[in-house]
Design a protein around this motif. Structure first.
Motif, PDB file in Angstrom:
ATOM      1  N   SER A 198       0.861  -1.179   0.000  1.00 39.31           N
ATOM      2  CA  SER A 198       0.000   0.000   0.000  1.00 39.31           C
ATOM      3  C   SER A 198       0.896   1.227   0.000  1.00 39.31           C
ATOM      4  CB  SER A 198      -0.931   0.039   1.221  1.00 39.31           C
ATOM      5  OG  SER A 198      -1.892  -0.991   1.186  1.00 39.31           O
ATOM      6  N   THR A 199       0.531   2.230  -0.779  1.00 40.31           N
ATOM      7  CA  THR A 199       1.285   3.484  -0.778  1.00 40.31           C
ATOM      8  C   THR A 199       0.318   4.659  -0.844  1.00 40.31           C
ATOM      9  OG1 THR A 199       1.562   3.323  -3.188  1.00 40.31           O
ATOM     10  CG2 THR A 199       3.402   2.593  -1.822  1.00 40.31           C
ATOM     11  N   LEU A 200       0.731   5.778  -0.251  1.00 36.73           N
ATOM     12  CA  LEU A 200      -0.100   6.975  -0.185  1.00 36.73           C
ATOM     13  C   LEU A 200       0.111   7.865  -1.399  1.00 36.73           C
ATOM     14  CD1 LEU A 200       0.466   7.983   3.546  1.00 36.73           C
ATOM     15  CD2 LEU A 200      -1.670   7.141   2.577  1.00 36.73           C
ATOM     16  N   GLN A 201      -0.949   8.580  -1.764  1.00 36.14           N
ATOM     17  CA  GLN A 201      -0.803   9.645  -2.747  1.00 36.14           C
ATOM     18  C   GLN A 201       0.091  10.730  -2.143  1.00 36.14           C
ATOM     19  OE1 GLN A 201      -4.858  10.832  -3.314  1.00 36.14           O
ATOM     20  NE2 GLN A 201      -5.360   9.083  -4.624  1.00 36.14           N
ATOM     21  N   ASN A 202       0.843  11.401  -2.983  1.00 37.41           N
ATOM     22  CA  ASN A 202       1.828  12.376  -2.500  1.00 37.41           C
ATOM     23  C   ASN A 202       1.227  13.469  -1.624  1.00 37.41           C
ATOM     24  OD1 ASN A 202       3.511  10.840  -4.043  1.00 37.41           O
ATOM     25  ND2 ASN A 202       4.341  12.508  -5.261  1.00 37.41           N
ATOM     26  N   GLN A 203       0.011  13.892  -1.936  1.00 40.55           N
ATOM     27  CA  GLN A 203      -0.582  14.990  -1.165  1.00 40.55           C
ATOM     28  C   GLN A 203      -0.931  14.581   0.262  1.00 40.55           C
ATOM     29  OE1 GLN A 203      -1.987  13.587  -3.892  1.00 40.55           O
ATOM     30  NE2 GLN A 203      -4.229  13.711  -3.869  1.00 40.55           N
ATOM     31  N   HIS A 204      -0.881  13.265   0.536  1.00 45.14           N
ATOM     32  CA  HIS A 204      -1.207  12.794   1.887  1.00 45.14           C
ATOM     33  C   HIS A 204       0.029  12.352   2.679  1.00 45.14           C
ATOM     34  CE1 HIS A 204      -5.394  13.032   0.825  1.00 45.14           C
ATOM     35  NE2 HIS A 204      -5.270  12.132  -0.131  1.00 45.14           N
ATOM     36  N   LEU A 205       1.202  12.505   2.106  1.00 46.56           N
ATOM     37  CA  LEU A 205       2.411  11.975   2.742  1.00 46.56           C
ATOM     38  C   LEU A 205       2.699  12.615   4.097  1.00 46.56           C
ATOM     39  CD1 LEU A 205       4.798  11.683  -0.350  1.00 46.56           C
ATOM     40  CD2 LEU A 205       3.734   9.815   0.928  1.00 46.56           C
ATOM     41  N   LYS A 206       2.290  13.866   4.280  1.00 48.59           N
ATOM     42  CA  LYS A 206       2.604  14.556   5.534  1.00 48.59           C
ATOM     43  C   LYS A 206       1.499  14.440   6.591  1.00 48.59           C
ATOM     44  CE  LYS A 206       3.778  18.597   3.658  1.00 48.59           C
ATOM     45  NZ  LYS A 206       4.309  19.985   3.552  1.00 48.59           N
ATOM     46  N   ARG A 207       0.291  14.046   6.162  1.00 42.92           N
ATOM     47  CA  ARG A 207      -0.824  14.033   7.111  1.00 42.92           C
ATOM     48  C   ARG A 207      -1.330  12.642   7.477  1.00 42.92           C
ATOM     49  NH1 ARG A 207      -5.611  13.203   4.286  1.00 42.92           N
ATOM     50  NH2 ARG A 207      -6.782  13.795   6.145  1.00 42.92           N
ATOM     51  N   ILE A 208      -0.795  11.616   6.800  1.00 39.48           N
ATOM     52  CA  ILE A 208      -1.248  10.243   7.070  1.00 39.48           C
ATOM     53  C   ILE A 208      -0.045   9.350   7.339  1.00 39.48           C
ATOM     54  CG2 ILE A 208      -2.427   8.223   6.091  1.00 39.48           C
ATOM     55  CD1 ILE A 208      -4.220  10.094   4.543  1.00 39.48           C
ATOM     56  N   CYS A 209      -0.168   8.501   8.351  1.00 40.10           N
ATOM     57  CA  CYS A 209       0.907   7.566   8.702  1.00 40.10           C
ATOM     58  C   CYS A 209       1.060   6.523   7.599  1.00 40.10           C
ATOM     59  CB  CYS A 209       0.573   6.895  10.035  1.00 40.10           C
ATOM     60  SG  CYS A 209       1.681   5.537  10.487  1.00 40.10           S
ATOM     61  N   HIS A 210       2.325   6.244   7.217  1.00 35.89           N
ATOM     62  CA  HIS A 210       2.566   5.262   6.167  1.00 35.89           C
ATOM     63  C   HIS A 210       2.721   3.842   6.728  1.00 35.89           C
ATOM     64  CE1 HIS A 210       3.593   4.032   2.114  1.00 35.89           C
ATOM     65  NE2 HIS A 210       3.459   5.279   1.708  1.00 35.89           N
TER      66      HIS A 210
END
Length: 729
Positions: A198-210
């Motif tokens: 699973s990987t996050l969209q770039n716009q969520h990298l700072k607000r969602i735990c990976h």
């Protein structure tokens, strides 16, 4: 291709070239599925009660042509695709490609060859041969019946160890799919798996735990034992809500040490690559204003969630191959068994896949530590040798990329907001329907992907999910399914749209204003291109009514264009407010809330006005989401999580108190109105809590959304008790 396979291919080649017969005893199926099964028609080896296998050398053109047709059909069945009309080995179809396709087909589906070359002097009428032909014929005739796929069960043995609700079957015309072993009730967790990646969209990298794929707020809700205590701590400022970033790459963020450690095996290579890309970017743009701003991540744009997910899978594969002496692990075999559309992709898509494969070669290269720290070497990014990562050539990488696109899921938040991409080979075996009986959700974050029943599913019934947006009309659903998944949907909903000329699809219709039987009257949406006033029949009162087709279609197109902008990330919400504010009332004059694109626009309207900055924003948000909720009950199947989330948002917004009202609560009329609103919100919250239990799993207790609703409910009840305590009942 191993020696035995080569020998078999040589034999097939020999039989083709000499035009001797070849009897194949297998039959497989395909269809709208994320499983990799290949479509071939059922082939009966006993036409007209006789064996169709030639008995010896060919003496005439008719026999020769018949045998050639027979051999072609067998090879197409084995390869899982049609040969070119003028195909001959070494001409239209390349032998190495055919051999590779055959190798993959045999490996993935465990085809067993029954060599019929008996030492009987070329005679086929012996009792022994006839008996074996009968057995083969019965097997082919029974191939129309679903049967348990033992190979898949062995492949997913660990994941299915404690699963009692389903089996994987080979389904005629549909490929592999899930079949219920017993009665499954709505709200049951049918399958729960940990995604491969699973990987996050770039716009969520700072607000969602990976690691857990939750925001800090969602994480605090998830770990809290008592939502009341959590809210009290939050109000007192005692609740710490913060994500910490990786100290090396400064890109990925984590809510805890536990999440960071759990993600490290996948992030370690990526971490090196991201550091390299940052340096390369600022070497290229040394005067960029964000050079010294480590929080700025605009340089990550070329490394989107799909590329990062593909790279993570490849790195994981390489690590396992290094540990296992160059051999792939079981999980890679699961990935390799999935369907790929590369043989059916148009040229434009093939070019995209080739570009992505090239991008991956350079992306993977960035993870290899530099031999020196010179800027020259730092800025040079040579493509990796694919063989070091287990791929024989670029074509294999393209197949892998194609398979990933076909079989991946949108990673969503517990409240269904898209936040990235997720992949599970087992979950991808679920087949599609526009009228599903189950849904795939992440009720407690992206660590686990869950298949939840939303309808009663009978024993031996297929478990079906939806691959696309169910609020879209038939034509758009069919287009999306065909473009991405390469099949046409023939589910009950789509068949109804095709076969029942009198049925009016609530997803694509116009209002009959003035219907004698109430506000539910509707008629079919006019065909594109019609101009002027046209007469349409109401499905409720059976009367004809007139609409201005050009005006209706023009306003609908405005809505579609707005949604398209939002889908590709080009819609600026603060600018869209004004257009949405005028467009929605205009559309509501012509089409019901359940129709496309109004339903989606209503949800978008609520989103762009949330959190509300003014009483007007709050009013618009509540009216929009209420209308969206009521429309979703018509458009979506009962218990669908979209309807549940609309209800949850509706109840949450209804619970908000206008700050201008608080100082006026001493006025009886205002106080009574406020209490009435709170009681309505409490009723809605209780309803949404009950609904989340079904949509997100009874065993999950409705997941994070359920806990959040319970917390808001506690706040409403406390506020109501406070008002009554101060002013009396």
């Amino acid at each position: 291709m191993n020696d035995d396979m080569k020998a078999r291919m040589d034999e097939v080649m020999s039989k083709w070239n000499s035009l001797e017969g070849y009897t194949d005893s297998t039959s497989s199926s395909n269809g709208g599925s994320s499983a990799n099964t290949n479509a071939v028609p059922k082939y009966n080896t006993r036409a007209n009660g006789k064996s169709s296998r030639p008995s010896g050398p060919f003496n005439g053109t008719e026999d020769r042509n018949e045998a050639m047709s027979h051999a072609r059909e067998v090879l197409e069945r084995m390869l899982g695709r049609k040969l070119a009309p003028d195909a001959e080995f070494g001409h239209s179809d390349n032998f190495s490609d055919l051999a590779s396709d055959l190798d993959n087909n045999l490996r993935d589906h465990n085809y067993n060859f029954d060599d019929d070359d008996d030492d009987d002097g070329g005679q086929t009428g012996s009792a022994d041969h006839e008996e074996r032909d009968v057995v083969r014929t019965e097997a082919v005739e029974n191939s129309d019946k679903p049967k348990k796929d033992e190979i898949s069960h062995k492949l997913y043995q660990e994941e299915l160890k404690n699963v009692n609700e389903l089996e994987i079957h080979n389904l005629p015309g549909r490929g592999r799919g899930f079949i219920a072993k017993k009665l499954i009730k709505p709200g049951s967790i049918i399958l729960k798996v940990k995604p491969t990646i699973s990987t996050l969209q770039n716009q969520h990298l700072k607000r969602i735990c990976h690691g857990c794929f939750l925001t800090a707020e969602e994480r605090s809700i998830y770990v809290s034992q008592n939502e009341r205590e959590r809210l009290e701590k939050k109000m007192r400022g005692e609740l710490k809500l913060k994500l910490n970033r990786c100290a090396s790459c400064k890109v990925l963020h984590y809510c805890s040490k536990e999440c960071q450690i759990s993600d490290w095996s996948l992030h370690k290579h990526e971490c090196v690559a991201l550091q390299r890309f940052r340096k390369m970017y600022y070497n290229t743009y040394p005067n960029h204003p964000s050079k010294n701003d480590s929080d700025d991540l605009t340089w990550t744009d070329p490394s989107n969630e799909t590329v990062r997910a593909l790279a993570r899978i490849i790195w994981k594969r390489k690590d396992e191959r290094d540990k296992n002496g160059g051999k792939d692990g079981l999980w890679w075999k699961q990935i390799a068994s999935l369907e790929t559309h590369i043989n059916r992709s148009p040229e434009k898509e093939m070019i995209k896949l080739a570009q992505q494969a090239q991008h991956l070669q350079h992306y993977l290269s960035a993870s290899i530590p530099l031999k020196s720290k010179s800027i020259e070497e730092e800025n040079r990014l040579d493509p990796v040798n694919l063989k070091d990562f287990g791929f024989a050539n670029v074509n294999e990488v393209m197949r892998f990329c194609s398979s990933f696109h076909v079989n991946s899921f949108t990673l969503s938040s517990p409240s269904l907001s898209p936040i990235g991409v997720s992949n599970s080979p087992l979950m991808a075996l679920s087949n599609h329907s526009c009228d599903p009986n189950a849904v795939v959700v992440f009720p407690n974050g992206g660590k686990f992907m869950e298949l939840i029943a939303i309808k009663d599913i009978q024993p031996n019934e297929e478990i079906l999910t939806s691959y696309i947006d169910l609020s879209c009309p038939y034509s758009i659903r069919q287009r999306d399914i065909l473009e991405r998944y390469r099949f046409s949907c023939n589910c009950t909903l789509c068949e109804k749209g095709k076969s029942d000329e009198n049925w009016v699809d609530p997803r694509w219709c116009v209002k009959h204003i003035g219907c004698k039987k109430g506000e539910q009257g509707k008629g079919k949406m006019p065909d594109k291109g019609l101009i002027g006033k046209i007469s349409i029949k109401c499905d409720t009162c059976d009367e004809n009514f007139e609409i201005d087709s050009h005006r209706v279609l023009s306003e609908v197109q405005r809505g579609v264009d707005l949604l398209d902008q939002d889908e590709i990330g080009q819609l600026k919400y603060h600018e869209a407010k004004k257009e949405i504010k005028t467009l929605i009332p205009t559309l509501q004059k012509h089409i019901p809330n359940c129709s496309y694109p109004l339903l989606s626009l209503l949800r978008l309207s609520s989103l762009v006005h949330t959190p509300p900055q003014t009483p007007s924003d709050l009013d618009i948000s509540i009216r929009s989401i209420k209308a969206a909720y009521e429309g979703s009950l018509i458009t979506y199947p009962k218990n669908h999580p979209i309807s549940t989330i609309c209800l949850a948002e509706y109840s949450k917004l209804s619970s908000l108190t206008d700050s201008e009202v608080l100082p006026k609560l001493h006025i009886k009329s205002i106080r009574e109105k406020s209490i009435s609103s709170m009681l309505e919100a409490i009723e809605l919250l209780n309803k949404s809590i009950k609904s989340t239990n079904i949509s997100f799993g009874i065993e999950n207790k409705g997941g994070i959304v359920n806990k959040e609703m319970k917390g808001i409910l506690f706040g409403c009840q406390s506020e109501l008790d406070g008002i009554r305590s101060k002013f009396g009942p």
